[in-house]
Design an enzyme around this catalytic site. Structure first.
Site, PDB file in Angstrom:
ATOM      1  CE  LYS A  21      -2.720   0.906   3.995  1.00 64.65           C
ATOM      2  NZ  LYS A  21      -3.028   2.451   4.206  1.00 64.65           N
ATOM      3  NE  ARG A  26       6.538   6.566   0.611  1.00 66.10           N
ATOM      4  CZ  ARG A  26       5.755   6.393   1.695  1.00 66.10           C
ATOM      5  NH1 ARG A  26       4.649   5.578   1.440  1.00 66.10           N
ATOM      6  NH2 ARG A  26       5.868   6.787   2.842  1.00 66.10           N
ATOM      7  CG  ASP A 318       0.958   0.562   9.834  1.00 68.36           C
ATOM      8  OD1 ASP A 318       0.697   1.643  10.381  1.00 68.36           O
ATOM      9  OD2 ASP A 318       1.473   0.832   8.398  1.00 68.36           O
ATOM     10  CE  LYS A 345       0.462   5.497  12.663  1.00 69.94           C
ATOM     11  NZ  LYS A 345       1.186   6.108  11.734  1.00 69.94           N
TER      12      LYS A 345
HETATM   13  C1  S3P Z   1       2.832   5.194   6.060  1.00 69.35           C
HETATM   14  C2  S3P Z   1       3.843   5.505   7.342  1.00 69.35           C
HETATM   15  C3  S3P Z   1       3.179   4.977   8.665  1.00 69.35           C
HETATM   16  C4  S3P Z   1       2.116   4.134   8.766  1.00 69.35           C
HETATM   17  C5  S3P Z   1       1.134   4.118   7.683  1.00 69.35           C
HETATM   18  C6  S3P Z   1       1.532   4.220   6.353  1.00 69.35           C
HETATM   19  C7  S3P Z   1       3.633   5.411   5.003  1.00 69.35           C
HETATM   20  O1  S3P Z   1       2.859   6.371   9.142  1.00 69.35           O
HETATM   21  O2  S3P Z   1       1.435   3.958   9.949  1.00 69.35           O
HETATM   22  O3  S3P Z   1       0.038   3.213   7.581  1.00 69.35           O
HETATM   23  O4  S3P Z   1       3.234   5.065   3.638  1.00 69.35           O
HETATM   24  O5  S3P Z   1       4.449   6.440   4.917  1.00 69.35           O
HETATM   25  P1  S3P Z   1       3.559   7.653   9.916  1.00 69.35           P
HETATM   26  O6  S3P Z   1       4.755   7.535   9.113  1.00 69.35           O
HETATM   27  O7  S3P Z   1       2.691   8.609   9.937  1.00 69.35           O
HETATM   28  O8  S3P Z   1       4.117   6.719  11.204  1.00 69.35           O
END
Ligand code: S3P
Length: 431
Positions: A21, A26, A318, A345
């Site tokens: 994901k 990205r 996660d 979250k």
């Molecule tokens: C993610 C970074 C994490 C993660 C999220 C996806 C990402 O969040 O919890 O599910 O794709 O960069 P944070 O970077 O805010 O901790």
């Protein structure tokens, strides 16, 4: 929708988990920032990542979907269109935090980002500060929540230290920095996932890492033809937990992403004496452009408790709900510290995990920044509320398979946010 997950006698089989994901978000965003078409191999088709494709289309990118392959024909770094209405990010926190980095560089254009009820509770103040320092103007509801308005500007390069280890905030700054007027350096208090850095390196950008600092040099264009998305390590983690907990299980998961910044959970599992064999990436000194993959071979394992320290948290963020679940079955105590981020979250994941697992018979307590579980007795079963959070929905399902009496998951449909075929996959491994 409610769904029951009965105790399983053993999981067996071989499975390819859905595409990652984080990397899919990205790939679509950076693809939209490029000037030539970018082929994304194995894009995740799930609710969150569909929001990203819709967002880049609203900004003028062309998107062609051909099964799992997606081709994005971008607008270039500085030519995102201003849509007529707000950009709907749905439930996607990653889109909410990364996209403003690109939009901040669109001189003379104004954008509004908004989403569902859950997204309206997710803080954006963390990205406001660095983007304002770079010269953009931003407004958020009550100074910290969506809807978020971004007014693009000619950006300055900056040097900043982020107060929290967040790959989303780091990535937002890195995307903005591409169109700034020099080299930007961003520091984080602990290492977080580095997918953005890897794709930018792959796209010919001058970017390097020195410990907890990443420096990126501005550029005129991104040159990249193809992005291959590996299997999602976070989705795989739910199947791994099921395999570890249900006696007699043996699973083979194919082509899972094993980037070191995403395999914190597997290192925690190995410390708990869980058996997961695979060719995991080692911690690297230099940035690499590729995303390594490996098959993972999982076997049922009696577990021991462990302590997860703050430095490990961003590398397993996660998967921490699963650490709590494993802790219920492990001998001794399992403690997670320094994970206050879990409270912001898709739901408050400390409250959701602690209330949810306690309702199934766990001996678990919340702390301000984590939780402590006294394990060894497993779980009786009962009902768990997913609270609209995909990771809690999948946690409940796995808990059911490993429990003595089964678990009813309220709101199982939330799983589709990141893993649309989750129920079919897990049921296929059980039968
Ligand atoms: C993610 C970074 C994490 C993660 C999220 C996806 C990402 O969040 O919890 O599910 O794709 O960069 P944070 O970077 O805010 O901790």
């Amino acid at each position: 929708m409610n769904m029951r997950f009965d105790p399983a006698r053993g999981l067996a089989g071989t499975l390819t988990v859905p595409p990652d994901k984080s990397i899919s978000h990205r790939a679509a965003l950076i693809g939209a920032m490029a000037s030539e078409p970018v082929h994304i191999e194995r894009y995740l088709h799930a609710e969150d990542t569909s929001s990203t494709l819709a967002a880049v289309q609203a900004l003028g990118a062309l998107v062609q979907v051909d099964g799992e392959e997606v081709i994005v024909r971008g607008t270039g770094l500085r030519d995102a269109r201003e849509p007529d209405g707000p950009i709907d990010v749905g439930n996607a926190g990653t889109l909410l935090r990364l996209l403003p980095g690109w939009l901040a560089a669109q001189e003379g254009h104004t954008y509004v980002l908004d989403g569902d009820d859950s997204i309206r509770r997710r803080p954006v103040d963390r990205i406001l500060e660095p983007l304002r320092l770079m010269g953009a103007e931003l407004h958020a509801r009550n100074g910290r929540l969506p809807p978020l308005e971004v007014r693009g500007a000619r950006l300055r390069s900056i040097s900043c230290e982020l107060p929290i280890a967040s790959a989303q905030v780091k990535s937002c700054v890195l995307l903005a920095a591409l169109a700034a007027d020099g080299a930007t350096t961003v520091g984080e208090p602990a290492r977080s996932r580095d997918h953005t850095e890897r794709i930018l390196l792959h796209a010919g950008v001058a970017i390097h890492r020195n410990g907890r600092h990443v420096t990126v040099v501005n550029t005129d264009e991104l040159v990249l033809e193809r992005i291959a998305v590996p299997g999602d390590a976070s989705s795989a983690a739910f199947l791994i937990a099921a395999g570890l907990l249900v006696p007699g299980s043996r699973l083979l998961l194919r082509d899972v992403g094993v980037n070191w910044t995403r395999t914190g959970f597997l290192r925690i599992v190995r410390r708990m004496h869980g058996i997961v064999l695979g060719d995991l990436e080692s911690e690297r000194g230099e940035l690499a452009a590729e995303e390594p993959v490996s098959d993972l071979d999982v076997a049922y394992s009696p577990l021991d408790g462990t302590v997860v320290e703050p430095d490990e948290v961003p590398l397993a963020i996660d998967e921490l709900p699963l650490v709590a679940l494993l802790g219920c079955f492990a001998e001794g105590e399992t403690v997670v510290r320094g994970a206050r981020e879990l409270r912001v979250k898709e739901s408050d994941r400390i409250a959701g995990v602690v209330d949810g697992l306690r309702g199934l018979g766990a001996d678990i307590e919340a702390t301000d920044d984590g939780f402590a579980v006294r394990g060894g007795n497993g779980l009786v079963g009962g009902t768990i509320d997913a609270r609209g959070d995909h990771r809690l929905a999948m946690l409940g399902a796995v808990a059911g398979l490993a429990s003595r009496e089964g678990v009813e998951v309220q709101g199982i449909e939330a799983a589709a946010i990141s893993y649309p075929g989750f129920v079919e996959d897990i049921r296929g491994l059980v039968s």
